[in-house]
Each structure stands twice: as C-alpha cells, then as structure tokens.
Design a protein around this motif. Sequence first.
Motif, PDB file in Angstrom:
ATOM      1  N   ILE A 151     105.615  62.818   6.335  1.00 24.75           N
ATOM      2  CA  ILE A 151     106.323  62.947   7.612  1.00 24.75           C
ATOM      3  C   ILE A 151     106.780  64.393   7.740  1.00 24.75           C
ATOM      4  O   ILE A 151     107.516  64.896   6.897  1.00 24.75           O
ATOM      5  CB  ILE A 151     107.532  62.001   7.662  1.00 24.75           C
ATOM      6  N   SER A 152     106.336  65.039   8.780  1.00 27.96           N
ATOM      7  CA  SER A 152     106.648  66.457   8.964  1.00 27.96           C
ATOM      8  C   SER A 152     107.475  66.653  10.223  1.00 27.96           C
ATOM      9  O   SER A 152     107.804  65.701  10.943  1.00 27.96           O
ATOM     10  CB  SER A 152     105.350  67.277   9.050  1.00 27.96           C
ATOM     11  N   ALA A 153     107.812  67.896  10.493  1.00 25.03           N
ATOM     12  CA  ALA A 153     108.632  68.210  11.661  1.00 25.03           C
ATOM     13  C   ALA A 153     107.927  67.843  12.959  1.00 25.03           C
ATOM     14  O   ALA A 153     108.575  67.489  13.952  1.00 25.03           O
ATOM     15  CB  ALA A 153     108.990  69.695  11.651  1.00 25.03           C
ATOM     16  N   GLU A 154     106.598  67.918  12.968  1.00 30.18           N
ATOM     17  CA  GLU A 154     105.852  67.589  14.183  1.00 30.18           C
ATOM     18  C   GLU A 154     106.083  66.151  14.625  1.00 30.18           C
ATOM     19  O   GLU A 154     106.178  65.864  15.824  1.00 30.18           O
ATOM     20  CB  GLU A 154     104.354  67.832  13.967  1.00 30.18           C
ATOM     21  N   ASP A 155     106.180  65.247  13.663  1.00 27.43           N
ATOM     22  CA  ASP A 155     106.381  63.839  14.009  1.00 27.43           C
ATOM     23  C   ASP A 155     107.741  63.621  14.663  1.00 27.43           C
ATOM     24  O   ASP A 155     107.861  62.859  15.628  1.00 27.43           O
ATOM     25  CB  ASP A 155     106.263  62.983  12.744  1.00 27.43           C
ATOM     26  N   LEU A 156     108.772  64.278  14.157  1.00 28.05           N
ATOM     27  CA  LEU A 156     110.103  64.143  14.748  1.00 28.05           C
ATOM     28  C   LEU A 156     110.190  64.848  16.093  1.00 28.05           C
ATOM     29  O   LEU A 156     110.864  64.364  17.017  1.00 28.05           O
ATOM     30  CB  LEU A 156     111.153  64.697  13.783  1.00 28.05           C
ATOM     31  N   LEU A 157     109.540  65.981  16.223  1.00 29.71           N
ATOM     32  CA  LEU A 157     109.508  66.658  17.517  1.00 29.71           C
ATOM     33  C   LEU A 157     108.799  65.809  18.568  1.00 29.71           C
ATOM     34  O   LEU A 157     109.192  65.801  19.742  1.00 29.71           O
ATOM     35  CB  LEU A 157     108.811  68.015  17.382  1.00 29.71           C
ATOM     36  N   PHE A 158     107.764  65.097  18.149  1.00 32.10           N
ATOM     37  CA  PHE A 158     107.055  64.227  19.086  1.00 32.10           C
ATOM     38  C   PHE A 158     107.965  63.117  19.596  1.00 32.10           C
ATOM     39  O   PHE A 158     107.916  62.759  20.784  1.00 32.10           O
ATOM     40  CB  PHE A 158     105.822  63.637  18.398  1.00 32.10           C
ATOM     41  N   LEU A 159     108.801  62.571  18.717  1.00 30.81           N
ATOM     42  CA  LEU A 159     109.717  61.512  19.141  1.00 30.81           C
ATOM     43  C   LEU A 159     110.828  62.036  20.050  1.00 30.81           C
ATOM     44  O   LEU A 159     111.390  61.266  20.839  1.00 30.81           O
ATOM     45  CB  LEU A 159     110.347  60.846  17.907  1.00 30.81           C
ATOM     46  N   MET A 160     111.134  63.319  19.950  1.00 26.85           N
ATOM     47  CA  MET A 160     112.219  63.894  20.744  1.00 26.85           C
ATOM     48  C   MET A 160     111.731  64.582  22.013  1.00 26.85           C
ATOM     49  O   MET A 160     112.543  65.179  22.729  1.00 26.85           O
ATOM     50  CB  MET A 160     113.006  64.897  19.897  1.00 26.85           C
ATOM     51  N   ARG A 161     110.469  64.498  22.302  1.00 26.11           N
ATOM     52  CA  ARG A 161     109.885  65.302  23.376  1.00 26.11           C
ATOM     53  C   ARG A 161     110.422  64.927  24.754  1.00 26.11           C
ATOM     54  O   ARG A 161     110.385  65.748  25.684  1.00 26.11           O
ATOM     55  CB  ARG A 161     108.362  65.141  23.367  1.00 26.11           C
ATOM     56  N   LYS A 162     110.941  63.698  24.924  1.00 25.60           N
ATOM     57  CA  LYS A 162     111.368  63.259  26.252  1.00 25.60           C
ATOM     58  C   LYS A 162     112.784  63.693  26.604  1.00 25.60           C
ATOM     59  O   LYS A 162     113.147  63.680  27.780  1.00 25.60           O
ATOM     60  CB  LYS A 162     111.265  61.731  26.343  1.00 25.60           C
ATOM     61  N   ASP A 163     113.567  64.025  25.610  1.00 28.30           N
ATOM     62  CA  ASP A 163     114.946  64.452  25.866  1.00 28.30           C
ATOM     63  C   ASP A 163     115.014  65.963  25.710  1.00 28.30           C
ATOM     64  O   ASP A 163     115.136  66.496  24.611  1.00 28.30           O
ATOM     65  CB  ASP A 163     115.907  63.764  24.896  1.00 28.30           C
ATOM     66  N   LYS A 164     114.938  66.664  26.833  1.00 27.79           N
ATOM     67  CA  LYS A 164     114.831  68.126  26.796  1.00 27.79           C
ATOM     68  C   LYS A 164     116.099  68.778  26.254  1.00 27.79           C
ATOM     69  O   LYS A 164     116.030  69.773  25.520  1.00 27.79           O
ATOM     70  CB  LYS A 164     114.556  68.656  28.208  1.00 27.79           C
ATOM     71  N   LYS A 165     117.255  68.237  26.586  1.00 29.20           N
ATOM     72  CA  LYS A 165     118.504  68.867  26.139  1.00 29.20           C
ATOM     73  C   LYS A 165     118.659  68.775  24.628  1.00 29.20           C
ATOM     74  O   LYS A 165     119.003  69.754  23.961  1.00 29.20           O
ATOM     75  CB  LYS A 165     119.699  68.217  26.834  1.00 29.20           C
ATOM     76  N   LYS A 166     118.387  67.614  24.078  1.00 29.13           N
ATOM     77  CA  LYS A 166     118.519  67.460  22.636  1.00 29.13           C
ATOM     78  C   LYS A 166     117.406  68.185  21.892  1.00 29.13           C
ATOM     79  O   LYS A 166     117.613  68.676  20.778  1.00 29.13           O
ATOM     80  CB  LYS A 166     118.539  65.975  22.272  1.00 29.13           C
TER      81      LYS A 166
END
Length: 377
Positions: A76-91
Amino acid sequence: MSSTVASPMSTTASSSSGRKSTSFTPELQSMMFSLGDARRPLHETAILVEDIVHTQLINLLQQAAEVSQLRGARVISAEDLLFLMRKDKKKLRRLLKYMFFRDYKSKIVKGIEEDDLLEDKFNSNNTNKRQKLAQDFLSSIDQTGELLAIFEDDEIDDVKQERMERAERQTRMMDSAQYAEFCESRQLSFSKKASKFRDWLDCSSMEIKPNAVAMEILAYLAYETVAQLVDLALLVKQDMVPKAGDPFSHAISATFIQYHSSTEPHLLGQSTSVKTSLDSPENTPPPTPTPPASAGQQHLGKTPAAALGNGGIGQDSTKSKQRKRKKSTAACGIEAQSDAIQPSHIREAIRRYGHKIGPLSPFTSAYRRNGMTFLAC
C-alpha cells in the motif's frame, strides 16, 4: 473495492476486542486538550475517540489494499491513499501541504541551506520527493485539471484558521506551567511513535502492508480524524447549550438526549446532588435575627464574652469558611468535568456527520461506502 464497511459506531466493540493491548488513550487526551477540549479530557471520551479513529483507519487500510491490488502493487503506497482522497479537494490540499512540509523538514535535518529550500519549492526540476510523487500520480488520473490546480491554490484553510484562533483563545488565561503543558500537547502526533502506531493498526497481520510514506499519511490522517472529531463535538456542545430567547432551543436532538441520559447518569447525578446540597432548605442556616435599631444603639461598643472566647463566633465563621471552600472545590471539579467533551457529544457529532442534510452537511465527507462516512477523506 467490494468489502463491506460498517458504521464506526457499530464496529467499536469489534475493533476494541480485535485490537492488541496497544493504546493511544493517554496521547489522545493530550491531543484533545491541544485541539480545544478541557485541560483534563474525560478518559471515556478518549477511549471512544480512539475506537472511532482505529475503526476508520482499519477500514481505510482495507480500501487502500483493494486499490493496491487493482494496480497490481505489492504494498500500500501513497498513491492508493491519494486515490481515496481525490474527491475531497480541501482535505487533499491539506494533505499535499503536509507532504511538502515533511520534505521541507527532512531537508532541514540534512543541513540544506534555506535559500536552496526556497529554490526547491519553485523549481520544477528539483521537486520535493513526496510532493513529486503526489504530483505525478494526480496528473496521471486528472482529466479535468482540478487536481493539479490544487498545487497552485494558495487559498486560506478555514478549518486550520479556526483551530488556530481557538488555540489562541484557549491560551489567553494560561499561566507558564499550563502553557508549557499545552505546547507539549500540541507537539504530539502518531508519526512520532511509528512502531507503536504500526502495532496499533496491526500491520504485521496484513497481506498487503503499507510502506513508509503510506504510514506517514496514515499517521497524519489519524491526527486529522481526532481533530475533526473535536471540532464537530465542540459544535454539538455549543449547540446543546440553551439560549435565552431562542425559539428553537427546545428542539434538542432526541438522539443526544437519549445518549446523554443513558451513558452519563453518574455525571448528571453528581451535579444534581451537589446542587441539592448547596441550595437545599435543610442545609441553609436560618437567618440571623436583626435587633431593633434602638437596642443596637444601646449596646453599641459592648461585645459579648462568648464572641471572644473559644468556640465563639470567630471559630464558627472559620469552620463555615472551610466547609464552603470544600464545597466550592467539589463544585469546581464537577464543573471542570462538565466542561470537557462528553461521549454523548462525540456520538451526536458522528450521527450528524453521517447525514447528508443538516447543519453539518457542508462538512461531510465526499467519500462514502455502504453507510460509513470517512472523517479523514
């Protein structure tokens, strides 16, 4: 990404039973104090917050593992977590700023001069390690340019600004010892105890384990989840204070009343008993009879002997002052306990946060899975 995700409030017991003996409860109490809670946060509230954060991160790890499998990766890398957070622009913007400052801090530790650091910030050929990783990945999935625009956005973070203003108000009346304790509490984080954080998440039992950068992001998201829980709980606490002249003050949430009456009867009982003991007619001494004005003038200058001897009025007044001091100390202790965030405030905040309508709807997560709302993304 087909795993079933339950509500954080319903899986609290299962997460606690399946978790190891590792606990962040003392650290969480200090974090909550630095984020706006009372100086001594309630232990049961910290336990509830720990269960919620742990449940959220475990489910977030499950989602990230599924994304990692879809990419064909072994970790599990940073890309996977960034993908999950892609919809919340502020966070996502907040996370990218955190990753930049992590690179900034690592370069300071290595002894690079400040001028070179400022050049690295604006030089695209020598971008920071974590920021370059995030920028490359977001550019690969961004089809509209909205994600890449976050790197150029210098908008003020309203949530961070509110937390800073709250911290400033919190420290106005502190003495030097309290302020030193407050500063130590603000420096606490999950990333400073990396091995304990891994044991807390039980990463050793996972088939697909997170790498070092992913663990940094998870530690950051854990702290942000705690901060958001405190933010929402303070809003609920403020909302539950009755306001004079407010026509909607009677419309208190039935769920909050149910939680408040069922989970904290000892607090309500203590406060009620103290108030009864202080204001009860049985404990109130009878009023001192007032002599007539003429009698007062006749005996002016004459002091009874009993008033000056042992057991006289002076000693009785000293004992009464001591009793009043003890009562005030007990009342202050219960008042300080009532000022702290209660478990009912946390539960009500989670309940409101999970609804798509209501006063907290602009702050709800953009990423939902089967009834669970992620606080961090």
